[in-house]
Design an enzyme around this catalytic site. Structure first.
Site, short mmCIF file in Angstrom:
data_model
loop_
_atom_site.label_atom_id
_atom_site.label_comp_id
_atom_site.label_asym_id
_atom_site.label_seq_id
_atom_site.Cartn_x
_atom_site.Cartn_y
_atom_site.Cartn_z
N CYS A 284 0.83 -1.18 -0.09
CA CYS A 284 -0.09 -0.15 -0.11
C CYS A 284 1.00 1.11 0.10
O CYS A 284 1.73 1.35 0.85
CB CYS A 284 -1.06 0.01 1.44
SG CYS A 284 -1.71 -1.36 1.35
N ARG B 74 4.80 0.45 -6.30
CA ARG B 74 4.87 -0.45 -5.03
C ARG B 74 3.83 -1.56 -5.22
O ARG B 74 4.16 -2.65 -4.41
CB ARG B 74 4.26 0.35 -3.96
CG ARG B 74 5.17 1.41 -3.32
CD ARG B 74 4.44 2.33 -2.45
NE ARG B 74 4.41 1.61 -0.82
CZ ARG B 74 5.21 1.64 0.11
NH1 ARG B 74 6.36 2.30 -0.01
NH2 ARG B 74 5.07 1.14 1.19
N TRP C 119 -3.10 -2.63 -1.77
CA TRP C 119 -2.75 -4.15 -2.03
C TRP C 119 -3.56 -4.99 -1.15
O TRP C 119 -2.99 -4.94 0.03
CB TRP C 119 -1.10 -4.44 -1.84
CG TRP C 119 -0.74 -5.53 -2.80
CD1 TRP C 119 -0.19 -5.64 -4.00
CD2 TRP C 119 -0.23 -6.72 -2.00
NE1 TRP C 119 0.45 -6.69 -4.03
CE2 TRP C 119 0.35 -7.75 -2.97
CE3 TRP C 119 -0.31 -7.19 -0.92
CZ2 TRP C 119 0.72 -8.84 -2.68
CZ3 TRP C 119 -0.02 -8.45 -0.25
CH2 TRP C 119 0.59 -9.47 -1.53
N ASN D 140 -1.64 1.65 6.05
CA ASN D 140 -0.63 0.59 5.61
C ASN D 140 -0.30 -0.38 6.73
O ASN D 140 0.07 0.15 7.75
CB ASN D 140 0.55 1.30 4.88
CG ASN D 140 1.45 0.24 4.16
OD1 ASN D 140 1.31 -0.73 4.03
ND2 ASN D 140 2.45 1.09 3.93
N GLY D 141 -0.32 -1.57 6.40
CA GLY D 141 0.21 -2.64 7.43
C GLY D 141 -1.18 -3.58 7.64
O GLY D 141 -1.85 -3.71 7.11
N GLU E 45 19.42 -15.35 -9.42
CA GLU E 45 19.05 -14.19 -9.50
C GLU E 45 18.42 -14.00 -10.79
O GLU E 45 17.20 -13.58 -11.28
CB GLU E 45 19.82 -13.24 -9.01
CG GLU E 45 19.59 -12.00 -9.44
CD GLU E 45 18.19 -11.26 -8.70
OE1 GLU E 45 17.66 -11.76 -7.96
OE2 GLU E 45 17.68 -10.21 -9.25
N LYS F 168 14.44 -13.05 -12.01
CA LYS F 168 14.36 -11.75 -12.71
C LYS F 168 13.33 -12.39 -14.10
O LYS F 168 12.37 -11.63 -14.32
CB LYS F 168 15.62 -11.52 -13.39
CG LYS F 168 15.92 -9.82 -13.32
CD LYS F 168 15.89 -9.04 -12.24
CE LYS F 168 15.14 -9.46 -11.10
NZ LYS F 168 15.31 -8.67 -9.70
N GLU G 133 9.71 -13.08 -12.87
CA GLU G 133 8.89 -12.14 -12.56
C GLU G 133 8.57 -11.09 -13.49
O GLU G 133 7.28 -10.55 -13.60
CB GLU G 133 9.49 -11.32 -11.23
CG GLU G 133 10.77 -10.54 -11.41
CD GLU G 133 11.06 -10.12 -10.12
OE1 GLU G 133 12.52 -10.01 -10.20
OE2 GLU G 133 10.48 -9.68 -9.18
N HIS H 75 20.24 -35.77 -10.59
CA HIS H 75 19.70 -36.12 -9.49
C HIS H 75 18.08 -36.08 -9.53
O HIS H 75 17.38 -36.38 -8.65
CB HIS H 75 20.32 -35.66 -8.17
CG HIS H 75 21.64 -36.10 -8.08
ND1 HIS H 75 22.20 -37.22 -7.85
CD2 HIS H 75 22.62 -35.20 -8.20
CE1 HIS H 75 23.50 -37.11 -7.56
NE2 HIS H 75 23.91 -35.98 -7.90
N LYS I 124 6.56 -3.71 -4.52
CA LYS I 124 8.07 -3.39 -4.51
C LYS I 124 8.56 -3.31 -3.14
O LYS I 124 9.61 -3.66 -2.93
CB LYS I 124 7.88 -1.93 -5.14
CG LYS I 124 9.46 -1.33 -5.00
CD LYS I 124 10.41 -1.96 -6.21
CE LYS I 124 11.87 -1.71 -6.07
NZ LYS I 124 12.84 -2.52 -6.90
#
Ligand code: F6R
Length: 605
Positions: free
Chosen positions: A2, A27, A74, A98-99, A477, A481, A484, A500, A600
């Protein structure tokens, strides 16, 4: 997650809110809303969807007022719908949050709110509790409410009978505030404040701030006035615009030579790694018996590179722990464990909580953070700021490589503090480190070649990425990338591990990206590549430009990397992987900067 904005002043708050909410879009969010307090009372406009949908609603309804709060949501409690979008209103109270309020069910019962709430959110419950305690004194209502709620919160509140005033209080979730030319502004992010001013402050936890035009006041919870600690934005404000690039992600990838230079050169004094500005004493680096890196996602991948470096050079054990799992594995940290928390935003709640826990266990701590004054920076004993500047694209690129740059420096300082290196060894390492920006720039010159190579995985359903040691760390990484931003399923595998089990998935249609940059691992890595090629895989190989390949005809594509000492090869190789992910996303026509479902700044556990 948020985003929060609040403005009071002479200007039309509606336009300021909407522009700021666009800056906060990065965000990650699913709904947006604003509330304006003006002569016509409080008007709320909110909608599930994009800020642009909200803009259209405001065009239609034309709300007015010089004081307002705005929010991008969000979803956590309650689905994505107009009712659950913020701001929320109860009686005279209008707020954004927010939270997460953990005890909202108990509060609903205690204050008999069942049937009186219009949304399914925990946030509306806070508005109702505030209304319960409000009898004309906002400070008292806020103080009494804060004592009742449990959880994390950044709250911006307007009271119908307090025109021109915005109140704010927080625990964990961040709020920054600033004075504008004839008003005042607050936000969850510095990015939303930068169009107005470069002077700002981070609200301390459990303090109440009141913004009114031309005035900002702050009090602690016992009602005593508190001093404001002002900070200055130290990055060029043009960094928060796209600067002619179609997406922030591309711009941020291209900025890497510069921001890495800005991260390392000021910390090199006559060729010696120097953390005197951060006041990090050598004994903290020399005395620890082990290191525990705590981080999430990309930042954790940076930690994995740090682990390889430190174990190889310093010879002490390093654990890299996903912050979200840290507490569930009965962590063993003590005064002999140096904890390194890595975070771009400095607000990732899992990392923050794990760091606080480690400090309670007596561990010395250093955080590597990009955002000045962020919660993780404040919660750790020492902080090293990366100079990546604002990272707006959700997918982290320049923050990652600046984190690596700090880890290279820290390892060198640790080697010095432990007297492990001769002058010559130190000088060779530092010289190589100072070449990183120039070498990265060389890779970026080949952007178009990388774009063509990315075409080889554009239509893939699954991609595998294989390598060993440091190569494997950066492929983790690279694979994140690609997942996403392109939504292609991709897995990074330590190449020795393939047989394996996972090699069963390799078919003629499977593109495999292989990275071979470490001399000591080369022959093993090449044999593993042969194994997947024998199963028909098309391999895109990243290898040093001076490396002789006897039969490079067997590779679908080869990218030649400029040469550095093996320890540093992750830097040029990482840029190639970032660009591959970027171009695949771009060519698929996706919203590169705002991948679906992602935020974000991850401020919920
Ligand atoms: C991926 C990405 C995330 C973050 C993670 C931690 O591109 O950006 O995986 O690295 O959410 O965030 P910070 O670094 O802000 O703690």
């Amino acid at each position: 997650m948020c985003g929060i904005i609040g403005y009071t002043g002479r200007d039309n708050a509606k336009d300021i809110m909407l522009d700021a909410l666009e800056l906060l879009e990065y965000r990650g969010y699913d709904s947006a809303g604003i509330a304006l307090l003006g002569e016509d009372g409080t008007q709320i406009m909110k909608r599930a969807g994009r800020v642009n949908d909200l803009r259209n609603l405001c065009e239609e309804k034309k709300p007015v007022g010089n004081c307002g709060i705005g929010h991008t949501r969000w979803a956590t409690h309650g689905g994505v719908c107009d009712e659950n979008a913020h701001p929320h209103r109860f009686g005279k109270i209008t707020l954004i949050h927010n939270g997460i309020i953990e005890n909202y069910r108990e509060l609903t019962e205690k204050y008999e709110l069942e049937g009186k709430l219009v949304s399914e959110t925990d946030s509306e419950v806070v508005a109702a509790v505030l209304e319960h305690f409000y009898s004309g004194d906002p400070y008292s209502a806020i103080r009494r409410t804060v004592l009742k709620i449990k959880g994390t919160f950044a709250l911006a509140i307007m009271f119908d009978d307090q025109p021109g005033k915005i109140f704010a209080v927080r625990n964990v979730s961040p709020i920054v505030a600033a004075a504008t030319k004839d008003g005042a502004i607050l936000s969850s992010d510095v990015a939303a404040i930068v169009p107005f001013t470069t002077d700002y402050f981070v609200m301390p936890e459990f303090h109440v701030v009141c913004l009114s035009p031309g005035n900002i006041e702050m009090f602690d919870l016992s009602g005593d006035k508190a001093e404001i600690e002002w900070l200055k934005v130290d990055w060029d404000v043009s960094r928060s615009s796209k600067g002619g690039y179609p997406f922030f992600m591309e711009k941020e990838i291209m900025e890497q030579p510069q921001v890495i230079g800005e991260t390392i050169y000021p910390r090199m004094k006559e060729g010696i790694p120097d953390f005197s500005k951060e006041e990090i004493p050598d004994h903290i680096l020399a005395d620890c018996k082990r290191i525990c890196v705590i981080a999430c996602g990309t930042a954790m991948h940076a930690g994995l590179v740090g682990k390889s470096l430190i174990q190889a050079i310093i010879g002490i054990h390093v654990d890299v722990v996903m912050a979200s799992e840290f507490m569930y594995n009965d962590p063993v940290v003590d005064k002999n464990t140096l904890v390194i928390a890595i975070s771009q935003s400095g607000e990732t709640i899992d990392t923050l909580e794990a760091l606080k826990f480690a400090r309670k266990c007596g561990s010395p701590s250093i955080s590597i953070v990009n955002v000045k004054g962020a919660s993780i920076a404040r919660a750790s004993e020492y902080v090293i700021y990366t100079s990546a500047g604002p990272e707006i694209a959700v997918a982290s690129t320049k923050a990652y490589t600046t984190q690596l740059a700090v880890l290279y420096l820290l390892t060198a300082r640790m080697a010095m503090a432990r007297k492990l290196w001769s002058k010559q060894e130190l000088s060779e390492y530092m010289k190589e480190l100072s070449r990183v920006p120039e070498v990265m720039a060389k890779v970026l010159e080949k952007k178009e070649e990388i774009h063509r190579l990315a075409g080889s995985i554009l239509n893939a359903k699954d991609v595998f990425m294989i390598g060993r040691g440091l190569d494997y760390s950066i492929l983790l990484e690279g694979s994140l990338k690609l997942k996403e931003v392109s939504y292609i399923h991709s897995e990074a595998y330590a190449s020795g591990e393939l047989k394996h089990g996972t090699i069963a998935l390799i078919t003629e249609d499977t593109p495999v990206v292989a990275v071979v940059t470490q001399d000591k691992l080369k022959s093993k890595e090449l044999s593993n590549i042969r194994e997947v090629q024998s199963r028909g895989a098309r391999v895109l190989l990243l290898i040093k430009e001076n490396e002789k390949l006897e039969d490079d005809g067997r590779f679908a594509n080869v990218f030649r990397l400029p040469v550095m000492a093996d320890t540093f090869m992750v830097m040029p190789a990482s840029i190639v992987l970032q660009l591959i992910a970027y171009f695949v996303s771009l060519d698929k026509g996706l919203d590169v900067d705002k991948p679906r479902n992602l935020a974000k700044v991850v401020t919920v556990e």
